[in-house]
Scaffold this motif. Sequence first.
Motif, PDB file in Angstrom:
ATOM      1  N   ASN A   1       0.635  -1.027  -0.042  1.00 49.45           N
ATOM      2  CA  ASN A   1       0.032   0.102  -0.163  1.00 49.45           C
ATOM      3  C   ASN A   1       0.986   1.230  -0.087  1.00 49.45           C
ATOM      4  O   ASN A   1       1.618   1.509   0.729  1.00 49.45           O
ATOM      5  CB  ASN A   1      -0.950  -0.088   1.281  1.00 49.45           C
ATOM      6  N   VAL A   2       0.677   2.178  -1.041  1.00 45.35           N
ATOM      7  CA  VAL A   2       1.441   3.369  -1.129  1.00 45.35           C
ATOM      8  C   VAL A   2       0.451   4.441  -1.640  1.00 45.35           C
ATOM      9  O   VAL A   2      -0.670   4.264  -2.175  1.00 45.35           O
ATOM     10  CB  VAL A   2       2.561   3.287  -2.084  1.00 45.35           C
ATOM     11  N   SER A   3       0.672   5.834  -1.278  1.00 46.10           N
ATOM     12  CA  SER A   3       0.030   6.846  -1.674  1.00 46.10           C
ATOM     13  C   SER A   3      -0.010   7.238  -2.783  1.00 46.10           C
ATOM     14  O   SER A   3       1.230   6.906  -3.594  1.00 46.10           O
ATOM     15  CB  SER A   3       0.058   7.874  -0.718  1.00 46.10           C
ATOM     16  N   ASP A   4      -0.765   7.977  -3.640  1.00 47.07           N
ATOM     17  CA  ASP A   4      -0.628   8.442  -5.034  1.00 47.07           C
ATOM     18  C   ASP A   4       0.815   9.516  -4.994  1.00 47.07           C
ATOM     19  O   ASP A   4       1.565   9.405  -6.067  1.00 47.07           O
ATOM     20  CB  ASP A   4      -1.737   9.200  -5.497  1.00 47.07           C
ATOM     21  N   LYS A   5       1.021  10.138  -4.101  1.00 48.57           N
ATOM     22  CA  LYS A   5       2.072  11.079  -4.110  1.00 48.57           C
ATOM     23  C   LYS A   5       3.449  10.237  -4.106  1.00 48.57           C
ATOM     24  O   LYS A   5       4.260  10.558  -4.813  1.00 48.57           O
ATOM     25  CB  LYS A   5       1.771  12.138  -2.808  1.00 48.57           C
ATOM     26  N   GLU A   6       3.475   9.582  -3.542  1.00 50.91           N
ATOM     27  CA  GLU A   6       4.595   8.631  -3.277  1.00 50.91           C
ATOM     28  C   GLU A   6       4.956   7.799  -4.670  1.00 50.91           C
ATOM     29  O   GLU A   6       6.045   7.832  -5.171  1.00 50.91           O
ATOM     30  CB  GLU A   6       4.563   7.353  -2.253  1.00 50.91           C
ATOM     31  N   ILE A   7       3.942   7.427  -5.418  1.00 49.01           N
ATOM     32  CA  ILE A   7       4.034   6.668  -6.489  1.00 49.01           C
ATOM     33  C   ILE A   7       4.528   7.827  -7.693  1.00 49.01           C
ATOM     34  O   ILE A   7       5.387   7.201  -8.215  1.00 49.01           O
ATOM     35  CB  ILE A   7       2.488   6.222  -6.982  1.00 49.01           C
ATOM     36  N   LEU A   8       3.897   8.622  -7.593  1.00 47.70           N
ATOM     37  CA  LEU A   8       4.616   9.785  -8.619  1.00 47.70           C
ATOM     38  C   LEU A   8       6.106  10.209  -8.232  1.00 47.70           C
ATOM     39  O   LEU A   8       6.617  10.097  -9.387  1.00 47.70           O
ATOM     40  CB  LEU A   8       3.760  11.038  -8.655  1.00 47.70           C
ATOM     41  N   GLU A   9       6.385  10.262  -7.070  1.00 52.35           N
ATOM     42  CA  GLU A   9       7.864  10.677  -6.822  1.00 52.35           C
ATOM     43  C   GLU A   9       8.626   9.540  -7.054  1.00 52.35           C
ATOM     44  O   GLU A   9       9.913   9.669  -7.815  1.00 52.35           O
ATOM     45  CB  GLU A   9       7.953  10.901  -5.234  1.00 52.35           C
ATOM     46  N   ARG A  10       8.302   8.166  -6.860  1.00 55.30           N
ATOM     47  CA  ARG A  10       8.998   7.235  -7.044  1.00 55.30           C
ATOM     48  C   ARG A  10       9.113   6.889  -8.596  1.00 55.30           C
ATOM     49  O   ARG A  10      10.310   6.461  -8.929  1.00 55.30           O
ATOM     50  CB  ARG A  10       8.543   5.907  -6.189  1.00 55.30           C
ATOM     51  N   LEU A  11       8.229   6.894  -9.148  1.00 57.34           N
ATOM     52  CA  LEU A  11       8.335   6.640 -10.890  1.00 57.34           C
ATOM     53  C   LEU A  11       9.096   7.540 -11.534  1.00 57.34           C
ATOM     54  O   LEU A  11       9.730   7.290 -12.434  1.00 57.34           O
ATOM     55  CB  LEU A  11       7.055   6.315 -11.473  1.00 57.34           C
ATOM     56  N   SER A  12       8.847   8.949 -11.299  1.00 54.39           N
ATOM     57  CA  SER A  12       9.547   9.969 -11.831  1.00 54.39           C
ATOM     58  C   SER A  12      11.284   9.928 -11.615  1.00 54.39           C
ATOM     59  O   SER A  12      11.748  10.160 -12.539  1.00 54.39           O
ATOM     60  CB  SER A  12       9.133  11.354 -11.608  1.00 54.39           C
ATOM     61  N   GLY A  13      11.375   9.309 -10.416  1.00 53.58           N
ATOM     62  CA  GLY A  13      12.848   9.342 -10.096  1.00 53.58           C
ATOM     63  C   GLY A  13      13.733   7.735 -10.589  1.00 53.58           C
ATOM     64  O   GLY A  13      14.752   7.577 -10.171  1.00 53.58           O
TER      65      GLY A  13
END
Length: 212
Positions: free
Chosen positions: A115-127
């Motif tokens: 389980n992860v938040s949308d904010k974390e997903i965006l940060e992880r995938l962009s980096g």
Amino acid sequence: MLIIFLGAPGSGKGTISEKLVKSHNFKHISTGDIFRKMIKSKTPLGNKLKNLIEEGNLVDDETTWEVAKETLENSDLKKEKLILDGYPRNIFQAKLLRKYLESINFKNVKIIYYNVSDKEILERLSGRRMCPICGKSYHLKFVKPKVKGICDDDGGELYQRKDDMNVQVRIDAYKEVTEPLIDFYKKEKKLIIIDAEMNIEDIVKKTLEVTS
Ligand code: AP5
């Protein structure tokens, strides 16, 4: 044992799997990795799927089942701890898998939702950056290689996955067709939920606990 890894794009499924394979003798099959290999080796199916996957869309159920079924048939589920990462990805696929497991009378299945938040997903995938040789994933901020841009294990020059430039399409697809699996498995009382915003070592530890 069959261990199904569920989670949004970028929830860490590949990273956790890599650690479990390296240090704890798990086997890892990712439908996404298989499709990316097909694209790289320019197989007829790979050529057909290239644009679809790079634009962030899902592959059709028939093709995905062929890949998943072949994987299961080539595995010894009674002896191995097999992580199935990326399958099932919708209710139809989950029902196909359930039917297959019933047909071979196999019950030792764990379903883990990271389980992860949308904010974390965006940060992880962009980096996220990937090694083209071994497929290991790094992150510009969270999981840095020892030498900038170079894989620690084999010296591969890190690159950005094309579908990481289409993150929103993947998040939308995830919410529409994959997220309903959480309720599907909750109703079957089979879902194990792990907070995937902890540090990687703690997530691995928790995963080992629930699969021991
Ligand atoms: P797939 O490869 O399965 O992509 P995905 O599900 O979108 O998952 P990702 O690989 O993007 O993320 P991940 O959870 O493995 O995260 P990672 O560990 O890298 O599928 C690709 C495509 O194939 C699909 O879009 C679809 O087209 C097709 N496909 C596959 N299966 C299909 C199916 N069944 N049906 C239809 N189509 C299918 O981590 C992400 C980043 O975060 C990394 O940089 C990592 O270093 C970092 N990170 C990880 N954990 C942490 C942490 N705890 N803290 C900080 N950083 C972290």
